[in-house]
Design a protein around this motif. Sequence first.
Motif, PDB file in Angstrom:
ATOM      1  N   UNK A   1       0.903  -1.220  -0.019  1.00  0.00           N
ATOM      2  CA  UNK A   1       0.015  -0.019  -0.101  1.00  0.00           C
ATOM      3  C   UNK A   1       1.031   1.348   0.016  1.00  0.00           C
ATOM      4  N   UNK A   2       1.854   1.456  -1.093  1.00  0.00           N
ATOM      5  CA  UNK A   2       2.774   2.582  -1.095  1.00  0.00           C
ATOM      6  C   UNK A   2       2.306   3.434  -2.088  1.00  0.00           C
ATOM      7  N   UNK A   3       3.163   3.585  -3.176  1.00  0.00           N
ATOM      8  CA  UNK A   3       2.785   4.442  -4.235  1.00  0.00           C
ATOM      9  C   UNK A   3       3.169   3.794  -5.415  1.00  0.00           C
ATOM     10  N   UNK A   4       2.694   4.284  -6.825  1.00  0.00           N
ATOM     11  CA  UNK A   4       2.659   3.396  -7.974  1.00  0.00           C
ATOM     12  C   UNK A   4       4.445   3.384  -8.235  1.00  0.00           C
ATOM     13  N   UNK A   5       4.903   4.362  -8.209  1.00  0.00           N
ATOM     14  CA  UNK A   5       6.567   4.318  -8.648  1.00  0.00           C
ATOM     15  C   UNK A   5       7.387   3.191  -7.714  1.00  0.00           C
ATOM     16  N   UNK A   6       6.915   3.196  -6.308  1.00  0.00           N
ATOM     17  CA  UNK A   6       7.454   2.390  -5.334  1.00  0.00           C
ATOM     18  C   UNK A   6       6.905   0.691  -5.585  1.00  0.00           C
ATOM     19  N   UNK A   7       5.665   0.727  -5.836  1.00  0.00           N
ATOM     20  CA  UNK A   7       5.136  -0.579  -6.146  1.00  0.00           C
ATOM     21  C   UNK A   7       5.815  -1.309  -7.410  1.00  0.00           C
ATOM     22  N   UNK A   8       5.882  -0.400  -8.445  1.00  0.00           N
ATOM     23  CA  UNK A   8       6.459  -0.959  -9.566  1.00  0.00           C
ATOM     24  C   UNK A   8       7.967  -1.519  -9.356  1.00  0.00           C
ATOM     25  N   UNK A   9       8.991  -0.990  -8.499  1.00  0.00           N
ATOM     26  CA  UNK A   9      10.163  -1.321  -8.005  1.00  0.00           C
ATOM     27  C   UNK A   9      10.094  -2.723  -7.297  1.00  0.00           C
ATOM     28  N   UNK A  10       8.842  -2.674  -6.400  1.00  0.00           N
ATOM     29  CA  UNK A  10       8.697  -3.802  -5.491  1.00  0.00           C
ATOM     30  C   UNK A  10       8.321  -5.088  -6.175  1.00  0.00           C
TER      31      UNK A  10
ATOM     32  N   UNK B   1      -2.350   4.873  -9.991  1.00  0.00           N
ATOM     33  CA  UNK B   1      -1.667   4.368 -11.293  1.00  0.00           C
ATOM     34  C   UNK B   1      -2.217   5.103 -12.521  1.00  0.00           C
ATOM     35  N   UNK B   2      -1.239   5.353 -13.426  1.00  0.00           N
ATOM     36  CA  UNK B   2      -1.596   5.658 -14.900  1.00  0.00           C
ATOM     37  C   UNK B   2      -2.002   4.516 -15.471  1.00  0.00           C
ATOM     38  N   UNK B   3      -2.742   4.739 -16.842  1.00  0.00           N
ATOM     39  CA  UNK B   3      -2.792   3.388 -17.512  1.00  0.00           C
ATOM     40  C   UNK B   3      -1.487   2.823 -18.032  1.00  0.00           C
ATOM     41  N   UNK B   4      -0.494   3.507 -18.268  1.00  0.00           N
ATOM     42  CA  UNK B   4       0.880   3.016 -18.601  1.00  0.00           C
ATOM     43  C   UNK B   4       1.407   2.463 -17.498  1.00  0.00           C
ATOM     44  N   UNK B   5       1.401   2.759 -16.425  1.00  0.00           N
ATOM     45  CA  UNK B   5       1.825   2.063 -15.188  1.00  0.00           C
ATOM     46  C   UNK B   5       1.168   0.796 -14.802  1.00  0.00           C
ATOM     47  N   UNK B   6      -0.148   0.695 -14.944  1.00  0.00           N
ATOM     48  CA  UNK B   6      -0.960  -0.619 -15.063  1.00  0.00           C
ATOM     49  C   UNK B   6      -0.411  -1.580 -15.930  1.00  0.00           C
ATOM     50  N   UNK B   7      -0.215  -1.084 -17.042  1.00  0.00           N
ATOM     51  CA  UNK B   7       0.375  -2.072 -18.127  1.00  0.00           C
ATOM     52  C   UNK B   7       1.635  -2.410 -17.850  1.00  0.00           C
ATOM     53  N   UNK B   8       2.439  -1.620 -17.194  1.00  0.00           N
ATOM     54  CA  UNK B   8       3.708  -2.047 -17.061  1.00  0.00           C
ATOM     55  C   UNK B   8       3.883  -3.012 -15.936  1.00  0.00           C
TER      56      UNK B   8
END
Length: 267
Positions: free
Chosen positions: A75-84, A102-109
């Motif tokens: 339960x952090x932030x999108x950029x941190x979640x992606x790294x995790x 999350x942006x649509x691009x981040x969800x896709x990533x």
Amino acid sequence: MLSIAVTGAAGRMGGRLIAAVQESTGLRLGAAIERPGHPALGQDAGTLAGCGPLHIPLTDDLAAALRHCDILIDFTFPAVTLENARVCAAAGKKMVIGSTGFSPAQRDELATIMRDSALVLAPNMSVGVNACFKLLKEAAAILGNGFDVEIVELHHNKKKDAPSGTAVRMGEVVAEALGRDYNQVANYHREGLCGERSHEEIGMQTVRGGDIVGEHTVYFIGMGERIEISHRAMSRDMFARGAARACLWLSDKERGFYDMQDVLGLR
């Protein structure tokens, strides 16, 4: 018994997640993670969460922590979640994600990173909010295009993203039911001589202040009548309990991108 890792473990939400894991039959806390340099590193995670000593020290080494865990709650932030997520994917671990914004691009990533594993991603883990999603879909389908739709959300003054992920999801649910593209019809700002309201737009208003946990109201406004569907969160515990429930549901899933509608059987 599933072993659960919680990141952001020293925060307010992290503490409630740890408590919910410890209170859930079939789950136990396996690791508690915080950012490098956090002043609480090394302290007992259970003591910090108010659960009493669990003999699990707060660590900043996610990869090492995951060796003894099955699922990471984030339960952090999108950029941190992606790294995790990259660390989880490399370790073959699953995730339950309550981060918002999350942006649509981040969800896709995120979907690409976790393509060989399983995760639950939901802007709101509350059972009540997810029941609202279902009700909103049905109400929009019944009411059709004869009602204007406005959404108002309220949160505490520490919340970093706006509008809330829950409010956006509510707008998406209504738009889908009405055959509209939410990204095309959402209206986040009105000021000055902005003209008449368009028929298809979905208005989104944000309020921030004090310690409001979270409130959302969707207004269906017609000629001479109005319907309101509201949800008010009284504490963070309901989000934490939903995340624990998602962990149990995810336990037998090998791979896939799910949300709380899947967890609750509301599809």
